[in-house]
Design a protein around this motif. Structure first.
Motif, PDB file in Angstrom:
ATOM      1  N   PHE A 132      44.213  42.509  51.939  1.00 35.28           N
ATOM      2  CA  PHE A 132      45.649  42.750  51.899  1.00 35.28           C
ATOM      3  C   PHE A 132      46.323  41.871  50.839  1.00 35.28           C
ATOM      4  CE2 PHE A 132      44.547  43.783  56.381  1.00 35.28           C
ATOM      5  CZ  PHE A 132      44.836  45.139  56.315  1.00 35.28           C
ATOM      6  N   GLY A 133      47.116  42.526  49.979  1.00 36.37           N
ATOM      7  CA  GLY A 133      47.822  41.815  48.926  1.00 36.37           C
ATOM      8  C   GLY A 133      47.005  41.587  47.672  1.00 36.37           C
ATOM      9  N   GLY A 134      45.767  42.118  47.610  1.00 37.52           N
ATOM     10  CA  GLY A 134      44.938  41.950  46.427  1.00 37.52           C
ATOM     11  C   GLY A 134      45.469  42.701  45.219  1.00 37.52           C
ATOM     12  N   LYS A 135      44.978  42.327  44.035  1.00 37.28           N
ATOM     13  CA  LYS A 135      45.447  42.945  42.792  1.00 37.28           C
ATOM     14  C   LYS A 135      44.274  43.472  41.965  1.00 37.28           C
ATOM     15  CE  LYS A 135      49.771  40.379  42.503  1.00 37.28           C
ATOM     16  NZ  LYS A 135      50.695  39.631  41.635  1.00 37.28           N
ATOM     17  N   VAL A 136      44.624  44.420  41.114  1.00 41.13           N
ATOM     18  CA  VAL A 136      43.613  45.060  40.270  1.00 41.13           C
ATOM     19  C   VAL A 136      43.288  44.159  39.087  1.00 41.13           C
ATOM     20  CG1 VAL A 136      43.090  47.054  38.839  1.00 41.13           C
ATOM     21  CG2 VAL A 136      44.442  47.336  40.938  1.00 41.13           C
ATOM     22  N   VAL A 137      41.980  43.949  38.838  1.00 44.74           N
ATOM     23  CA  VAL A 137      41.532  43.211  37.659  1.00 44.74           C
ATOM     24  C   VAL A 137      41.216  44.178  36.526  1.00 44.74           C
ATOM     25  CG1 VAL A 137      39.736  41.704  36.708  1.00 44.74           C
ATOM     26  CG2 VAL A 137      40.651  41.274  39.007  1.00 44.74           C
ATOM     27  N   SER A 138      40.480  45.244  36.862  1.00 45.75           N
ATOM     28  CA  SER A 138      40.136  46.222  35.831  1.00 45.75           C
ATOM     29  C   SER A 138      39.947  47.584  36.461  1.00 45.75           C
ATOM     30  CB  SER A 138      38.867  45.811  35.076  1.00 45.75           C
ATOM     31  OG  SER A 138      37.750  45.837  35.945  1.00 45.75           O
ATOM     32  N   VAL A 139      40.175  48.629  35.645  1.00 44.39           N
ATOM     33  CA  VAL A 139      40.037  50.009  36.095  1.00 44.39           C
ATOM     34  C   VAL A 139      39.185  50.778  35.095  1.00 44.39           C
ATOM     35  CG1 VAL A 139      41.217  52.155  36.687  1.00 44.39           C
ATOM     36  CG2 VAL A 139      42.313  49.957  37.186  1.00 44.39           C
ATOM     37  N   ASP A 140      38.094  51.351  35.564  1.00 42.30           N
ATOM     38  CA  ASP A 140      37.323  52.302  34.764  1.00 42.30           C
ATOM     39  C   ASP A 140      37.556  53.668  35.414  1.00 42.30           C
ATOM     40  OD1 ASP A 140      35.509  53.959  33.529  1.00 42.30           O
ATOM     41  OD2 ASP A 140      33.798  52.599  33.734  1.00 42.30           O
TER      42      ASP A 140
END
Length: 753
Positions: A260-268
């Motif tokens: 909960f509350g995590g964030k995106v580092v990278s998206v492929d």
């Protein structure tokens, strides 16, 4: 400008009247008011702009002198030329029968032909706010309770206007006319249907004072009545929010962070974009400061396949990663210490008490798991000052959702329209201060428009999203130390509860958190029993979003109170019914009536149970209604089995006994769900371990006991019925099992080993 930058007088002058009045209430008045600091808290938490509030006062018919919007028939009653009466209901219909119940109340005073009555949802207009709370709310079992008099008066005002229209047409005194089944009856047997009079009637002044029927003359209220939506729902023709279909509509699903509350580092997203039908993959902020990745496609399956193909890396830096095992250990340590005190009593007699019980109870997180997962459809048109939006959503708080949508979309309040949809369950999950799923849908729609997508966007959660998506009934630990004498007289009861606060950080906090104790967590403790109790609470802060769950604090307090009272009765070799009757406060007349009714109708103590079965008893008051259960249960192959449930219900006047019966049946089944192995939400390394009904258990048809519901007769104004049937079921079941095994059950779901 935000509300916290304004003075109290400025805020009051610019709010809808019903909300403004609540600012004058003292915080100590409880839930009936929203004091000024509650509103300031609301703005701090949600960032609501002042401009959102005029939205709640959508255009209504000119108000009669001295009448509020919620008292104006024009907002609530439409009568067609064919005599069809459509009642606009100020609550979400999501299974509890409110549309039928409030329509019955209005139709009673209107003298409508029930066969011609229909019901529809209201919206975010101020007329449809709860008349007691001054805000849009379906919750707390308040729909019939708070709007009973309101809808009676609406029906009576409409009837008076129809009678006056007929009197004018016939040239006779209104007092000489009568009404029945949608017809005004005049001298010599003259008759005019409501449909022929409606247009003229609605042009007349609205009477400020009306005389309501004597309850002895009721023809609809109190009669078992089939629900207005029963045929559509049983035939599969009823549309819900999930069924909204608009030309060119696209469907979005969002991948939430595992913690909960995590964030995106990278998206492929290469593989996702290659899925046929996928239109866009968008990073979007979430309501809690975290981030998600939305996949927008032609339909749900393409969107889901696209989401499954995403390759994502997440960061949970700075976020607590809750582990259920470690959390339980920390809660148990807190429970060994006195917390913030709610009730204070002398505990000196505890040390010398001749008999003692020392007990610890564990209750897990619980998901709401409604049959219809969360969804919201958003249509955006225009840009800049001309930007407009329309929402289709099943929500318990349409005014709050509208304000949140305005804030997220950055549009003028008057440019937002809302269509409240029928909802397939909710149990609290469709009414929360953060408006999380509506904020998410609006954020995705706004991002899609910015990406050049000009289409309505339906954001849809999967079952897995719903169960893993947060806002659970909090986990709790109770510790009780009880001293009592040989007759079962309680000498001292020291009780500690540990659990997250539901109200902390919401605009309800100042009214509902008193001296550091969230009143929703301790509700249901002590009463109706006359016992000396020291009750205290700890509210640890954990990175797990929590929310009210059907019957809120009573989901665990009823279990603890009723199993411990039963344990004292067993220890002192007393009949559990007789012991409860003796232990109750002298004022608990409704409790006694409900319990006695359940006992009498069940045959308790008068008939022999089959071998291997035992009686179980429990009662509890919540939301001003009392429900008592007498159950029959057994243990089959090491598994508890519930066979028969007899309910005694005291909800004052039962507007629709058939709906009361249905609510008790549904609530009892949901109460049973807390008992079944696998009915728990757990976390490991901050991640929810359950995902669907394969690992978050709900009762099946084979688990359903026979349920008989009996209502204590009363003519007093009705109290709540959506939730009170849930709390006493689990303890009644547990008490029966304890009588069979000789061991108390101190944990939900049940563990016999």
């Amino acid at each position: 400008m935000l509300l916290q930058n304004l003075s109290a007088d400025q805020i009051r002058a610019m709010l809808p009247p019903a909300l403004a009045r609540r600012l004058d209430d003292d915080a100590d008045s409880g839930t009936a008011g929203l004091p000024r600091r509650s509103f300031l808290k609301m703005t701090a938490v949600s960032g609501f702009a002042l401009g959102a509030f005029p939205l709640l006062a959508e255009a209504q018919a000119p108000a009669a002198a001295g009448l509020k919007p919620a008292q104006q028939p024009a907002a609530f009653v439409q009568i067609a030329k064919d005599g069809i009466v459509t009642v606009t209901v100020n609550r979400l219909e999501f299974g509890q029968g409110t549309h039928t119940g409030l329509a019955m109340v209005l139709a009673e005073e209107l003298d409508a032909d029930w066969s011609k009555v229909r019901a529809t949802h209201g919206n975010a207009a101020i007329a449809y706010a709860d008349p007691a709370y001054g805000m849009h709310l379906t919750g707390g079992s308040t729909a019939i309770k708070n709007s009973y008099t309101q809808y009676r008066e609406l029906g009576a005002r409409t009837r008076a206007m129809l009678v006056q229209a007929a009197a004018t047409q016939w040239g006779v005194p209104a007092a000489s006319l009568a009404t029945e089944r949608g017809v005004v009856i005049g001298p010599g047997g003259k008759r005019l249907d409501y449909g022929a009079l409606a247009e003229a009637a609605m042009q007349l002044p609205v009477p400020t004072q009306v005389t309501l029927k004597d309850p002895k003359n009721f023809k609809l209220i109190g009669q078992p009545t089939g629900r207005l939506d029963a045929q559509a729902k049983s035939s599969g023709r009823q549309n819900f929010g999930i069924d909204v279909r608009l030309p060119g509509m696209l469907t979005a699903v969002c991948q939430h962070p595992p913690v909960f509350g995590g964030k995106v580092v990278s998206v492929d997203d290469a593989a996702a974009r290659a899925v046929k039908g996928v239109k866009a993959v968008l990073r979007v902020p979430l309501h809690d400061g975290g981030e998600g990745v939305a996949v927008i496609a032609d339909g749900y399956w393409a969107a889901k396949q696209g989401r499954d193909a995403l390759k994502l890396q997440w960061s949970d830096a700075g976020r607590q990663k809750v582990d259920s095992t470690a959390q339980l250990a920390s809660y148990r340590a807190l429970a060994a210490k006195t917390g913030q005190v709610k009730y204070q009593a002398d505990m000196a007699p505890l040390a010398g008490a001749p008999n003692k019980i020392s007990a610890e109870f564990h209750f897990p997180y619980l998901a709401h798991a409604p049959m219809e997962p969360l969804n919201c459809t958003v249509q955006l048109t225009g840009r800049g000052a001309d930007a407009k939006a329309k929402l289709w959503v099943g929500t318990q708080m349409p005014g709050l959702e509208a304000a949140a949508a305005v804030r997220v979309l950055g549009i003028k309040p008057e440019n937002l329209a809302m269509e409240v949809q029928m909802a397939g369950g909710g149990f609290g999950r469709r009414g929360l201060p953060t408006s999380d799923f509506v904020v998410e849908a609006c954020t995705i729609a706004k991002a899609a428009q910015a990406a050049g997508i000009e289409a309505p966007i339906r954001t849809l959660w999967s079952r897995e999203d719903d169960i893993r998506g947060g806002y659970y009934r909090p986990m709790h630990v109770h510790r009780a130390e009880i001293g009592f004498d040989a007759q079962g007289k309680v000498l001292a009861w020291d009780h500690v509860i540990v659990g997250q606060s539901i109200m902390a950080g919401t605009f309800f906090e100042s009214a509902m958190v008193k001296d550091g104790v969230d009143t929703t967590m301790v509700e249901g403790m002590r009463a109706p029993y006359d016992v000396p109790m020291r009750l205290s609470a700890h509210h640890p802060k954990d990175n797990v979003p929590v929310l009210w769950w059907r019957s809120v604090g009573s989901t665990h307090t009823a279990y603890v109170m009723e199993t411990l009272v039963d344990e004292i009765a067993r220890a002192t070799k007393q009949d559990p019914v007789a012991y409860r009757m003796a232990l109750m406060d002298a004022k608990a007349t409704r409790h006694r009536a409900a319990l006695q009714l359940a006992v009498d109708r069940s045959g308790y103590g008068k008939r022999q149970l089959p071998a291997g079965r035992a009686w179980g008893v429990a009662l509890h008051e919540s939301f001003d209604s009392v429900v008592a259960y007498v159950v029959e249960a057994s243990v089959e192959n090491g598994t508890p089995k519930l066979h028969q449930v007899t309910a005694g219900v005291h909800c004052n006047l039962a507007v629709n006994p058939k709906s009361v019966e249905a609510q008790i049946q549904g609530a009892a089944l949901m109460g049973l769900s807390m008992c079944l192995p696998g009915a728990a939400v757990t976390l490991k390394d901050g991640v929810v371990e359950q995902s669907n009904f394969g690992d978050f258990v709900v009762p099946r048809i084979t688990d359903m006991p026979t349920i008989a519901v009996h209502i204590v007769p009363s003519a007093d104004a009705p109290t709540g019925m959506g939730e009170p049937g849930l709390p006493p079921l689990a303890p009644a079941f547990a008490n029966a099992i304890a009588r069979l095994t000789g061991k108390p059950l101190r944990e939900l779901p049940f563990k016999l080993a």
